[in-house]
Design a protein around this motif. Structure first.
Motif, short mmCIF file in Angstrom:
data_model
loop_
_atom_site.label_atom_id
_atom_site.label_comp_id
_atom_site.label_asym_id
_atom_site.label_seq_id
_atom_site.Cartn_x
_atom_site.Cartn_y
_atom_site.Cartn_z
N THR A 266 0.30 -1.05 -0.23
CA THR A 266 0.20 -0.29 0.00
C THR A 266 0.46 1.34 -0.37
O THR A 266 1.11 2.57 0.19
CB THR A 266 -0.60 0.09 1.52
N ALA A 267 1.74 1.32 -0.85
CA ALA A 267 3.35 2.24 -0.81
C ALA A 267 3.05 2.63 0.39
O ALA A 267 3.46 3.79 0.92
CB ALA A 267 2.38 3.65 -2.05
N GLN A 268 3.11 1.91 1.13
CA GLN A 268 4.27 2.33 3.23
C GLN A 268 6.38 2.14 2.60
O GLN A 268 6.44 0.98 1.94
CB GLN A 268 3.60 1.59 3.56
N ARG A 269 6.39 2.72 3.44
CA ARG A 269 8.16 2.80 3.83
C ARG A 269 8.56 1.20 4.05
O ARG A 269 7.83 -0.14 4.93
CB ARG A 269 8.74 3.44 5.05
N GLN A 270 9.55 0.54 3.92
CA GLN A 270 9.96 -0.21 4.20
C GLN A 270 11.40 -1.14 3.67
O GLN A 270 11.91 -0.03 2.25
CB GLN A 270 9.03 -2.42 3.85
N SER A 271 12.13 -2.12 4.10
CA SER A 271 13.54 -1.83 3.47
C SER A 271 13.47 -2.64 2.58
O SER A 271 12.55 -3.55 2.03
CB SER A 271 14.80 -2.90 4.94
N GLY A 272 14.47 -2.34 1.91
CA GLY A 272 15.16 -3.27 0.18
C GLY A 272 15.50 -1.98 -0.64
O GLY A 272 15.92 -0.88 -0.28
N LEU A 273 15.78 -3.24 -1.76
CA LEU A 273 16.93 -2.14 -2.71
C LEU A 273 15.61 -1.55 -3.76
O LEU A 273 14.68 -2.16 -3.53
CB LEU A 273 17.01 -3.64 -3.45
N LEU A 274 15.86 -0.05 -3.78
CA LEU A 274 14.94 0.81 -4.31
C LEU A 274 15.77 0.54 -6.09
O LEU A 274 15.99 0.08 -6.08
CB LEU A 274 15.10 2.17 -3.93
N PRO A 275 14.27 0.72 -7.12
CA PRO A 275 14.66 0.69 -8.36
C PRO A 275 16.14 1.94 -8.47
O PRO A 275 15.96 3.00 -8.33
CB PRO A 275 13.82 1.42 -8.55
N PRO A 276 16.99 1.39 -9.19
CA PRO A 276 17.60 2.33 -9.69
C PRO A 276 17.66 3.52 -10.18
O PRO A 276 16.37 3.78 -10.92
CB PRO A 276 18.95 2.07 -10.90
N THR A 277 17.88 4.91 -10.42
CA THR A 277 18.02 6.18 -11.16
C THR A 277 19.48 6.23 -12.13
O THR A 277 20.36 5.94 -11.53
CB THR A 277 17.69 7.32 -9.84
N PHE A 278 18.85 6.65 -12.92
CA PHE A 278 20.17 6.84 -14.38
C PHE A 278 19.74 8.02 -15.11
O PHE A 278 18.35 9.07 -15.06
CB PHE A 278 19.91 5.79 -14.61
N GLY A 279 20.40 8.67 -16.01
CA GLY A 279 20.02 9.80 -16.43
C GLY A 279 21.51 10.04 -17.35
O GLY A 279 22.27 9.66 -16.83
N THR A 280 21.73 10.79 -17.69
CA THR A 280 23.33 11.42 -18.00
C THR A 280 23.04 13.37 -18.21
O THR A 280 21.65 13.89 -18.10
CB THR A 280 23.30 10.95 -19.70
N SER A 281 23.83 13.51 -18.60
CA SER A 281 24.12 14.73 -18.98
C SER A 281 25.53 14.94 -18.70
O SER A 281 27.20 14.78 -18.98
CB SER A 281 24.44 16.30 -17.66
N ASN A 282 25.82 16.30 -19.69
CA ASN A 282 27.46 16.81 -20.35
C ASN A 282 28.75 16.92 -19.12
O ASN A 282 29.60 16.29 -19.66
CB ASN A 282 27.34 18.08 -20.79
N LYS A 283 28.00 17.40 -17.90
CA LYS A 283 29.24 17.21 -17.11
C LYS A 283 29.59 15.88 -16.13
O LYS A 283 30.88 16.03 -15.85
CB LYS A 283 28.65 17.76 -15.86
N THR A 284 28.59 15.07 -16.15
CA THR A 284 28.72 13.89 -15.10
C THR A 284 28.80 12.75 -16.05
O THR A 284 28.83 11.98 -15.92
CB THR A 284 27.33 13.32 -13.97
N GLY A 285 28.98 12.72 -17.34
CA GLY A 285 28.26 11.27 -17.58
C GLY A 285 27.11 10.74 -17.67
O GLY A 285 25.90 11.24 -17.84
N LEU A 286 27.32 9.69 -18.08
CA LEU A 286 25.93 8.73 -17.95
C LEU A 286 26.03 8.73 -15.70
O LEU A 286 27.01 8.41 -15.78
CB LEU A 286 26.49 7.58 -18.38
N ASP A 287 24.94 8.46 -16.23
CA ASP A 287 24.68 8.52 -14.01
C ASP A 287 23.77 7.44 -13.51
O ASP A 287 22.79 8.28 -14.00
CB ASP A 287 23.91 10.03 -14.13
N PHE A 288 24.31 6.88 -12.57
CA PHE A 288 23.63 6.05 -12.25
C PHE A 288 23.76 5.54 -10.99
O PHE A 288 24.72 5.90 -10.41
CB PHE A 288 24.05 4.28 -12.76
N THR A 289 22.48 5.01 -10.08
CA THR A 289 22.48 5.99 -8.62
C THR A 289 21.69 4.07 -8.47
O THR A 289 20.62 4.56 -9.07
CB THR A 289 21.83 6.36 -8.04
N GLN A 290 21.86 3.43 -7.52
CA GLN A 290 21.33 2.22 -6.94
C GLN A 290 20.64 2.92 -5.33
O GLN A 290 22.17 2.15 -4.28
CB GLN A 290 21.99 1.30 -7.40
#
Length: 815
Positions: A266-290
């Motif tokens: 029900t969209a409540q908080r709990q421990s665990g791996l979250l889906p990764p975030t990713f993007g790109t910019s000319n300052k960071t290049g490929l940007d990936f967070t897990q």
């Protein structure tokens, strides 16, 4: 009786005795005779299934009791038309069907449109066998179990009714629960999870275990996305789902494989791996967070977020949040051992804490630091972060005493200089600042008194070169007499503003005086009238108001040109500032005045709805004496005359879909427009908004510098068709003839999911351009995959409507 007959009767007798014993303590079983429907009309005729009831209506003749299996379970008379049934007593088990046979205390077989009900649990099937001693029901053929909004359907099921245990073969299920509002004031919203499985085991109320199962929040029979798992546990007590040997399938394509994962039901908080975030910019290049989310306790949680940037390297980040009865706070850290681009170690630390120390005593901390000047510009893709130059570091105490308040503050900044050719000047440190204020509006004779006092010590890192330091004490007692009626008000006011400085001069200003006292009397009279009338325009009934207002201010001039500027700047002229006592912020300048301000406001308020359809304002300030107190340059001063600033404004909801807001400031002496802002919004419906705005301020000042401003801004959101929406913003500087910011994006609403892609380009200055790409797949009430552009778009596009209502983001904030 023959011996063999007696031998056969002994087991039957023992069975009856034991069955009665087993049934002791179980809820009563009701088999209503009128529900045995063996002689109902032919199937071609419409009929209504009568719900169970404990007894017939008073006018009805008693129906015969059901017979044992020997006579086929048929009633001896056709049931008569019934009155509406009374509700079942709590805990009562009711069984109905076209045919019922068997023994109530041993095994009852309901055949043909069979139904078993206890409280809010209803089990229907082609055939239901109920064993009262064990409280067990066996359902076969078109089985459907309903309880509240939950449904489970399958070809066969066994169920221990009271214990909520049993199993379903090849089930299809929908389980719904309400989730708490994410924001105070929001309504509760039901979150439904559904799917299929080879086998579903009920392991107690709110506990489900499934084999070879799917789970999704999509409502369609063929869902666009789902979790597919070898083993799936749904725990609605903890509101947690656990999947083993699982993957997320989107459009029939597995996009993530997870050997083990927990997810919110029900969209409540709990421990665990979250889906990764990713993007790109000319300052960071490929940007990936897990990120990994750790739900430590109901009032503590943390997120660990390792981040990989192809142009920079690996960064480790984390955030910790806590909430107590009297306190709350957030701490955040980021660390990169070595930036591949600069070769340096890079760090960030941030602490925010608020605390109620006692019933009337409050405290707070706000501490922020980074390792180097270019940290945000290099590692952030958001303009609001990349342009930060002053990082706040302060501690504050506040005591509220009812009609008086006291506060203590220690404040400093870390000032960043990302451009080696331009040096940003740090604000003054306040070490400390002590304030005491009081307000008593209930003095005899209708008088009101107010008092503002302050002691502050200003320090600066450049004191050895060109920055003065000082201790400043301020006392400003005031006395007013508010008079008002139903259609008027008049408020004369008098006060004395006293300031004393003990200045420690820098080598650059060594010759200036170091002990300064300034006492300035301040007199004002504020008055206004309110007129109303009913009117009819454009075939509508309106209430029109007319609100004239006069404000006279008298402040004599005092010498102030050698007082350092610690916390003072010039305020922009606007309708609010027209009625302010001081044209400067802070206490280092008290502007002299002998002015009369006159304004006239009219409003058209829709009679039926109270909506302000149109608002028009005009105002002018008249100067009876030449101004003498200035901040940086004498060109700020206004000479005596008939009036200099002429202000006008027009705005409101012109129609149901069109709104306007505009403001103009005209200098009657120079005959120049000093400020003009106008914005027009067309918004005919949800997720439909078009905005056009223009800003013009040729003499806009930043500190001593006149920078000027003239730009055009176009933004909007609009449906393209088939679930697609376009969103964008363009800001073009006419002053510099360049594009300063651009946002372009597409969104798709898939019903139970949304997809977004956005490109953001911004330039802090002409030679420093940042480009970023955001891609996000949002699975409603489960997770967001990718980098989230919603916060950026919401701030950039007025009237933007989020196309899906989801609480999938379990990470802190919306970005």
């Amino acid at each position: 009786m023959a011996p063999n007959t007696r031998i056969r009767l002994i087991p039957l007798l023992l069975l009856c005795i034991s069955s009665t014993g087993f049934a002791t303590g179980l809820p009563p079983l009701e088999v209503s005779p009128e529900l045995l429907r063996g002689r109902l009309p032919a199937p071609a005729q419409p009929r209504t299934k009568t719900p169970p009831q404990t007894k017939p209506a008073p006018a009805q003749a008693p129906a015969p009791a059901p017979q044992a299996a020997g006579n086929g379970g048929q009633p001896s008379a056709t049931p008569q038309r019934q009155a509406p049934p009374a509700p079942l007593p709590p805990g009562t088990t009711a069984v109905s069907a076209l045919r019922i046979h068997g023994s109530r205390s041993i095994e009852l077989v309901a055949d043909g449109e069979a139904e078993l009900q206890r409280d809010d649990l209803v089990l229907t099937a082609d055939k239901v066998t109920y064993r009262e001693p064990t409280d067990e029901a066996i359902a076969e053929g078109n089985v459907l179990l309903r309880q509240g909004e939950d449904t489970i359907a399958g070809p066969r099921a066994t169920l221990v009714v009271g214990a909520h245990t049993g199993q379903f073969e090849s089930p299809r299920y929908t389980l719904s629960r309400e989730r708490d509002p994410r924001v105070a004031g929001d309504a509760l919203r039901s979150v439904s999870g559904s799917g299929e499985a080879d086998l579903l085991r009920l392991e107690g109320e709110n506990q489900f275990r499934l084999e070879n199962a799917t789970w999704t929040t999509c409502q369609a029979t063929d869902p666009d996305w789902y979790i597919k798992a070898r083993e799936l546990e749904l725990d609605y007590d903890r509101e947690v789902g656990t999947a083993r040997g699982s993957s997320i399938v989107f459009k029939d394509v597995p996009i993530f494989w997870m050997p083990w994962a927990e997810f919110p039901l029900t969209a409540q908080r709990q421990s665990g791996l979250l889906p990764p975030t990713f993007g790109t910019s000319n300052k960071t290049g490929l940007d990936f967070t897990q990120p990994y989310y750790w739900n430590i306790a109901p009032n503590y949680d943390a997120t660990l977020a390792p981040r990989f940037m192809s142009r920079r390297g690996l960064q480790l980040g984390g955030e910790f949040r806590y909430l107590g009865e009297d306190y709350r706070g957030t701490s955040r850290v980021e660390w990169m051992a070595k930036d591949k681009s600069t070769g340096e170690e890079r760090r960030l630390g941030s602490v925010q804490h608020q605390h109620r120390i006692a019933p009337n005593l409050y405290g707070s901390l706000d501490l922020n630091a980074v390792s180097d000047d270019g940290y945000f510009e290099d590692l952030s893709s958001r303009i609001g972060v990349a342009s930060r130059v002053n990082l706040l570091r302060e501690g504050r105490l506040l005591y509220t005493g009812g009609w008086w308040n006291a506060s203590a503050l220690a404040q400093s900044y870390q000032t960043l200089n990302p451009d080696p050719d331009t040096r940003n000047i740090s604000p003054y440190r306040r070490l400390p600042q002590l304030q005491l204020s009081a307000l008593r509006p209930d003095l005899p004779g209708g008088l009101a008194a107010a008092l503002k006092t302050e002691y502050v010590r200003f320090e600066h890192p450049d004191a050895d070169t060109d920055k003065d330091e000082a201790a400043r004490a301020v006392a400003y007692p005031q006395l007013s007499l508010p008079l008002e009626g139903a259609a008027w008000f008049l408020t004369p006011k008098a006060g004395v503003h006293h300031t004393r400085y003990d200045v420690e001069r820098s080598p650059l200003n060594a010759a200036a005086r170091d002990s300064i006292s300034r006492t300035v009397p301040i007199l004002s009279v504020d008055s206004g009238l309110f007129f109303e009338r009913e009117t009819r325009i454009f075939d509508g009934d309106y209430l029109q108001t007319l609100e004239p207002r006069l404000y006279y201010l008298r402040i004599p001039s005092r010498r102030q040109d050698d007082i350092p500027l610690f916390d003072t700047s010039r305020l922009d002229v606007g309708f609010t500032q027209l009625f302010a006592e001081n044209r400067y912020s802070g206490s280092d300048r008290i502007g002299d005045a002998n002015d009369l301000t006159a304004t006239l406001t009219t409003r058209f308020i829709e009679a039926g709805t109270g909506i302000e359809r149109l608002r028009a304002l005009i105002g002018q300030r008249y100067y009876f004496s030449d101004q003498e107190v200035y901040l940086f340059d004498r060109d700020e001063l206004r000479p005596a005359g008939n009036g200099a600033e002429l202000l006008g404004g027009l705005g409101g909801r012109i129609s149901r879909t069109l709104s306007l807001d505009s403001y103009v400031q005209y200098n009657t002496d120079s005959r120049e427009t000093e400020r003009f802002n106008a914005s027009l919004r067309y918004q005919p419906g949800f997720a439909k908004a078009l905005n056009l705005s223009y800003r013009y301020a040729p003499n806009l000042r930043i500190a001593e510098n006149i920078v000027g401003l003239e730009d055009v801004d176009v933004s909007g959101q609009w449906p393209i068709g088939r679930g697609w929406y376009g969103v964008g913003r363009l800001t073009h500087s006419l002053e510099e003839s360049r594009l300063t910011e651009a946002i372009g994006g597409l969104e798709y609403d898939g019903g139970c999911w949304a997809f977004r892609v956005a490109i953001h380009r911004f330039a802090i200055d002409e030679n420093d351009v940042t480009k970023a790409v955001f891609i996000q797949l949002e699975l409603n009430d489960l997770a967001s995959i990718g980098s989230n552009p919603v916060g950026l778009i919401t701030r950039s596009v007025p009237g933007y409507g989020k196309i899906n209502d989801s609480s999938s983001d379990r990470v802190f904030g919306s970005e």
